[in-house]
Enzyme design. Structure first.
Site, PDB file in Angstrom:
ATOM      1  N   ARG A   4       0.828  -1.222   0.000  1.00  0.00           N
ATOM      2  CA  ARG A   4       0.000   0.000   0.000  1.00  0.00           C
ATOM      3  C   ARG A   4       0.857   1.265   0.000  1.00  0.00           C
ATOM      4  O   ARG A   4       0.543   2.218   0.700  1.00  0.00           O
ATOM      5  CB  ARG A   4      -0.867   0.080   1.240  1.00  0.00           C
ATOM      6  CG  ARG A   4      -2.230  -0.508   1.233  1.00  0.00           C
ATOM      7  CD  ARG A   4      -3.178   0.059   0.229  1.00  0.00           C
ATOM      8  NE  ARG A   4      -4.161  -0.971  -0.072  1.00  0.00           N
ATOM      9  CZ  ARG A   4      -5.226  -1.201   0.695  1.00  0.00           C
ATOM     10  NH1 ARG A   4      -5.487  -0.454   1.708  1.00  0.00           N
ATOM     11  NH2 ARG A   4      -6.023  -2.180   0.381  1.00  0.00           N
ATOM     12  N   ARG A  13      -3.926   6.676   0.840  1.00  0.00           N
ATOM     13  CA  ARG A  13      -4.443   7.910   1.448  1.00  0.00           C
ATOM     14  C   ARG A  13      -3.483   8.607   2.391  1.00  0.00           C
ATOM     15  O   ARG A  13      -3.681   9.763   2.723  1.00  0.00           O
ATOM     16  CB  ARG A  13      -5.750   7.605   2.183  1.00  0.00           C
ATOM     17  CG  ARG A  13      -6.917   7.405   1.247  1.00  0.00           C
ATOM     18  CD  ARG A  13      -8.094   6.816   1.959  1.00  0.00           C
ATOM     19  NE  ARG A  13      -7.766   5.491   2.444  1.00  0.00           N
ATOM     20  CZ  ARG A  13      -8.650   4.652   2.972  1.00  0.00           C
ATOM     21  NH1 ARG A  13      -9.890   5.017   3.132  1.00  0.00           N
ATOM     22  NH2 ARG A  13      -8.270   3.456   3.377  1.00  0.00           N
ATOM     23  N   ARG A  41      -7.595  11.876  -5.416  1.00  0.00           N
ATOM     24  CA  ARG A  41      -8.862  11.280  -4.945  1.00  0.00           C
ATOM     25  C   ARG A  41      -9.968  12.314  -4.770  1.00  0.00           C
ATOM     26  O   ARG A  41     -11.139  11.960  -4.739  1.00  0.00           O
ATOM     27  CB  ARG A  41      -8.632  10.523  -3.635  1.00  0.00           C
ATOM     28  CG  ARG A  41      -8.137   9.124  -3.798  1.00  0.00           C
ATOM     29  CD  ARG A  41      -9.211   8.147  -4.306  1.00  0.00           C
ATOM     30  NE  ARG A  41     -10.004   7.588  -3.220  1.00  0.00           N
ATOM     31  CZ  ARG A  41     -11.307   7.751  -3.078  1.00  0.00           C
ATOM     32  NH1 ARG A  41     -11.980   8.474  -3.950  1.00  0.00           N
ATOM     33  NH2 ARG A  41     -11.947   7.199  -2.074  1.00  0.00           N
ATOM     34  N   ASP A  95      -6.850  -2.616  -7.671  1.00  0.00           N
ATOM     35  CA  ASP A  95      -7.408  -3.184  -6.451  1.00  0.00           C
ATOM     36  C   ASP A  95      -7.649  -4.674  -6.627  1.00  0.00           C
ATOM     37  O   ASP A  95      -7.909  -5.150  -7.728  1.00  0.00           O
ATOM     38  CB  ASP A  95      -8.699  -2.488  -6.022  1.00  0.00           C
ATOM     39  CG  ASP A  95      -9.051  -2.890  -4.597  1.00  0.00           C
ATOM     40  OD1 ASP A  95      -8.439  -2.352  -3.652  1.00  0.00           O
ATOM     41  OD2 ASP A  95      -9.892  -3.796  -4.417  1.00  0.00           O
ATOM     42  N   TYR A 154     -14.272 -12.760  -0.469  1.00  0.00           N
ATOM     43  CA  TYR A 154     -14.969 -11.485  -0.741  1.00  0.00           C
ATOM     44  C   TYR A 154     -16.254 -11.720  -1.511  1.00  0.00           C
ATOM     45  O   TYR A 154     -17.281 -11.089  -1.261  1.00  0.00           O
ATOM     46  CB  TYR A 154     -14.077 -10.529  -1.532  1.00  0.00           C
ATOM     47  CG  TYR A 154     -13.206  -9.674  -0.655  1.00  0.00           C
ATOM     48  CD1 TYR A 154     -13.760  -8.684   0.145  1.00  0.00           C
ATOM     49  CD2 TYR A 154     -11.838  -9.840  -0.613  1.00  0.00           C
ATOM     50  CE1 TYR A 154     -12.979  -7.899   0.965  1.00  0.00           C
ATOM     51  CE2 TYR A 154     -11.036  -9.066   0.198  1.00  0.00           C
ATOM     52  CZ  TYR A 154     -11.616  -8.092   0.990  1.00  0.00           C
ATOM     53  OH  TYR A 154     -10.835  -7.326   1.800  1.00  0.00           O
TER      54      TYR A 154
HETATM   55  O1  CP3 Z   1       0.414   0.840  -3.436  1.00  0.00           O
HETATM   56  C1  CP3 Z   1      -0.482  -0.026  -3.341  1.00  0.00           C
HETATM   57  O2  CP3 Z   1      -0.306  -1.118  -2.761  1.00  0.00           O
HETATM   58  C2  CP3 Z   1      -1.789   0.341  -3.938  1.00  0.00           C
HETATM   59  C3  CP3 Z   1      -2.509  -0.635  -4.776  1.00  0.00           C
HETATM   60  C4  CP3 Z   1      -3.484  -1.491  -4.000  1.00  0.00           C
HETATM   61  C5  CP3 Z   1      -4.794  -1.096  -3.595  1.00  0.00           C
HETATM   62  N1  CP3 Z   1      -5.430  -2.195  -3.094  1.00  0.00           N
HETATM   63  C6  CP3 Z   1      -5.408   0.236  -3.732  1.00  0.00           C
HETATM   64  C7  CP3 Z   1      -6.400   0.644  -2.715  1.00  0.00           C
HETATM   65  C8  CP3 Z   1      -3.326  -2.829  -3.664  1.00  0.00           C
HETATM   66  C9  CP3 Z   1      -2.093  -3.717  -3.836  1.00  0.00           C
HETATM   67  C10 CP3 Z   1      -4.572  -3.257  -3.102  1.00  0.00           C
HETATM   68  C11 CP3 Z   1      -4.804  -4.651  -2.690  1.00  0.00           C
HETATM   69  C12 CP3 Z   1      -5.981  -4.966  -1.901  1.00  0.00           C
HETATM   70  N2  CP3 Z   1      -7.237  -4.460  -2.002  1.00  0.00           N
HETATM   71  C13 CP3 Z   1      -5.998  -5.985  -0.941  1.00  0.00           C
HETATM   72  C14 CP3 Z   1      -4.840  -6.892  -0.608  1.00  0.00           C
HETATM   73  C15 CP3 Z   1      -3.855  -6.219   0.223  1.00  0.00           C
HETATM   74  C16 CP3 Z   1      -4.170  -6.250   1.674  1.00  0.00           C
HETATM   75  O3  CP3 Z   1      -4.373  -5.162   2.237  1.00  0.00           O
HETATM   76  O4  CP3 Z   1      -4.169  -7.343   2.230  1.00  0.00           O
HETATM   77  C17 CP3 Z   1      -7.290  -6.029  -0.397  1.00  0.00           C
HETATM   78  C18 CP3 Z   1      -7.743  -6.949   0.705  1.00  0.00           C
HETATM   79  C19 CP3 Z   1      -8.072  -5.076  -1.081  1.00  0.00           C
HETATM   80  C20 CP3 Z   1      -9.530  -4.785  -0.934  1.00  0.00           C
HETATM   81  C21 CP3 Z   1      -9.674  -3.413  -0.414  1.00  0.00           C
HETATM   82  N3  CP3 Z   1      -9.530  -2.279  -1.200  1.00  0.00           N
HETATM   83  C22 CP3 Z   1      -9.902  -3.001   0.924  1.00  0.00           C
HETATM   84  C23 CP3 Z   1     -10.128  -3.928   2.106  1.00  0.00           C
HETATM   85  C24 CP3 Z   1      -9.872  -1.605   0.913  1.00  0.00           C
HETATM   86  C25 CP3 Z   1      -9.959  -0.716   2.138  1.00  0.00           C
HETATM   87  C26 CP3 Z   1     -11.181   0.059   2.226  1.00  0.00           C
HETATM   88  C27 CP3 Z   1     -10.913   1.314   3.031  1.00  0.00           C
HETATM   89  O5  CP3 Z   1     -11.687   2.227   2.851  1.00  0.00           O
HETATM   90  O6  CP3 Z   1      -9.919   1.353   3.775  1.00  0.00           O
HETATM   91  C28 CP3 Z   1      -9.647  -1.172  -0.404  1.00  0.00           C
HETATM   92  C29 CP3 Z   1      -9.553   0.219  -0.887  1.00  0.00           C
HETATM   93  C30 CP3 Z   1      -8.233   0.655  -1.447  1.00  0.00           C
HETATM   94  N4  CP3 Z   1      -7.549  -0.032  -2.413  1.00  0.00           N
HETATM   95  C31 CP3 Z   1      -7.514   1.827  -1.128  1.00  0.00           C
HETATM   96  C32 CP3 Z   1      -6.373   1.831  -1.932  1.00  0.00           C
HETATM   97  C33 CP3 Z   1      -5.308   2.889  -1.973  1.00  0.00           C
HETATM   98  C34 CP3 Z   1      -7.923   2.898  -0.118  1.00  0.00           C
HETATM   99  C35 CP3 Z   1      -9.220   3.501  -0.398  1.00  0.00           C
HETATM  100  C36 CP3 Z   1      -9.343   4.735  -1.246  1.00  0.00           C
HETATM  101  O7  CP3 Z   1      -8.449   5.306  -1.895  1.00  0.00           O
HETATM  102  O8  CP3 Z   1     -10.492   5.181  -1.259  1.00  0.00           O
END
Ligand code: CP3
Length: 360
Positions: free
Chosen positions: A38, A42, A51, A87, A163
């Site tokens: 990640r 944010r 964003r 994602d 999921y």
């Molecule tokens: O630099 C990076 O790693 C960014 C790329 C990335 C994202 N998601 C962008 C994202 C990667 C590698 C992921 C993988 C991902 N997504 C996983 C596996 C990694 C882990 O954490 O175990 C999972 C489980 C997800 C599903 C997911 N997407 C969740 C649980 C969430 C969180 C929701 C929240 O609001 O916190 C997301 C959202 C997400 N994906 C964000 C980002 C930067 C944050 C939300 C946003 O920008 O609005």
């Protein structure tokens, strides 16, 4: 004596390929490579600015934006690898499941998969719709050339199935395990369909220039070792092997995996991603030293005073002991609110670290 990762006798070859790729292949490196789960997100002002004008999904689908976010984060931190901004859930859409990210709640799948009929309805012929991720990878790879490793990724079959079935994040995985135990035939069909789509998705990413693929089995720690063996191992192993056949190393990562590491290694993945709940040397022993490992700083340590942070970083580097094939990373993703300067400081600490000269 076992060669170490900073072996000076190998210095002539140290510049051949990026240090991240070299470590993935367990070759000597001039410094331990580092990147962060990640790393674009944010906690970073540049990401929050984008964003303000675009949803998460828009950024993923607009390859110029996805490439920009990926490149900006990697350059700002000075890391050795860039993970493509995408994602985990993107493949759900071409399989026929709508989902959205609801503020503060994480992902929500509108019609979760609960029955054999739901599994049957899932499509496997539209992985090509994910070509937008490949276009972003092409842009990132063209930007960095050989300077940095470019990491593509996908979810592992178990984690994506959870999921799809739960409809979002879960505490107890009741619906997932109900299908797993109660309708093993539907469960296997679901994993088979996922492997088919994920394999094609990874192929798009590799053809676009991904140097390495990371498979996120983030929620695999919800299974004990017996259920992992029975219900998840084979599908993960098939995906790992299929991606390796494409000619790139595979990182296989999960959380709360202390009891699963030997089996995760048995998938044949080149690199095992470790969470922070075990000392790195113990975890590496469980994995086996024939595999590289990635990890394993607690992401919340990034909120600690610098002296504590430095101690923790050094503890991990000493536990790695200069062995071939250590990639420094966190044990899970950076969380919102993390001070960017502390992340940058970790990069300096890792790159500045030298093991004392070996004795004898
Ligand atoms: O630099 C990076 O790693 C960014 C790329 C990335 C994202 N998601 C962008 C994202 C990667 C590698 C992921 C993988 C991902 N997504 C996983 C596996 C990694 C882990 O954490 O175990 C999972 C489980 C997800 C599903 C997911 N997407 C969740 C649980 C969430 C969180 C929701 C929240 O609001 O916190 C997301 C959202 C997400 N994906 C964000 C980002 C930067 C944050 C939300 C946003 O920008 O609005």
């Amino acid at each position: 004596m076992e060669p170490t990762n900073q072996d000076s006798s190998a210095a002539g070859t140290l510049l051949d390929g990026s240090r991240f790729i070299r470590a993935c292949l367990r070759r000597p490196v001039d410094r331990t490579p580092v990147w962060f789960l990640r790393q674009a997100g944010r906690y970073m002002q540049e990401y929050r600015d984008i964003r303000k004008h675009h949803s998460l999904i828009e950024i993923c689908k607009e390859s110029d934006l996805a490439a920009e976010v990926t490149i900006t984060a990697a350059e700002k931190l000075g890391v050795d690898a860039a993970i493509i901004f995408a994602d985990l859930l993107l493949p759900l859409e071409p399989m026929g499941l709508d989902f959205e990210f609801q503020a503060g709640e994480g992902p929500v799948v509108h019609h979760p998969v609960r029955t054999a009929e739901d599994v049957r309805a899932l499509r496997t012929d539209r992985a090509g719709d994910l070509a937008y991720v490949a276009r972003a990878i092409q842009k990132v790879a063209a930007h960095f050339r050989d300077r940095l490793g470019v990491i593509g990724f996908c979810g592992a079959p178990y984690t994506l199935a959870s999921y799809m079935i739960e409809g979002g994040g879960s505490r107890n995985y009741v619906h997932t395990k109900q299908m797993m135990y109660g309708d093993p035939s539907a469960w296997r069909t679901l994993l088979d369909k996922l492997v088919k789509v994920l394999e094609e998705y990874c192929r798009l990413q590799v053809e676009a220039g991904a140097d390495v693929i990371q498979i996120f089995d983030s929620w695999i720690g919800s299974l004990g070792p017996v259920d992992y063996r029975e219900y998840a191992f084979e599908a993960s192993q098939r995906l790992v092997r299929a991606v390796q056949q494409m000619g790139v190393p595979v990182i296989y990562f999960g959380v709360e995996t202390a009891g699963l590491l030997p089996q995760m290694a048995a998938t044949g993945a080149d690199i095992i991603g470790l969470d922070w709940r075990q000392p790195l040397d113990d975890a590496w022993r469980a994995v086996g030293h024939g595999h590289a490992v990635q990890g394993n700083l607690d992401p919340i340590t990034l909120f600690a005073p610098l002296e504590i942070l430095e101690q923790r970083v050094e503890q991990i580097l000493r536990a790695a002991g200069g062995r071939l094939g250590h990639i420094f990373n966190l044990g899970h993703g950076i969380v919102p609110g993390t001070p960017v300067e502390n992340v940058q400081a970790v990069v300096r600490m890792v790159h500045g670290f030298r093991l004392e000269a070996p004795h004898g």
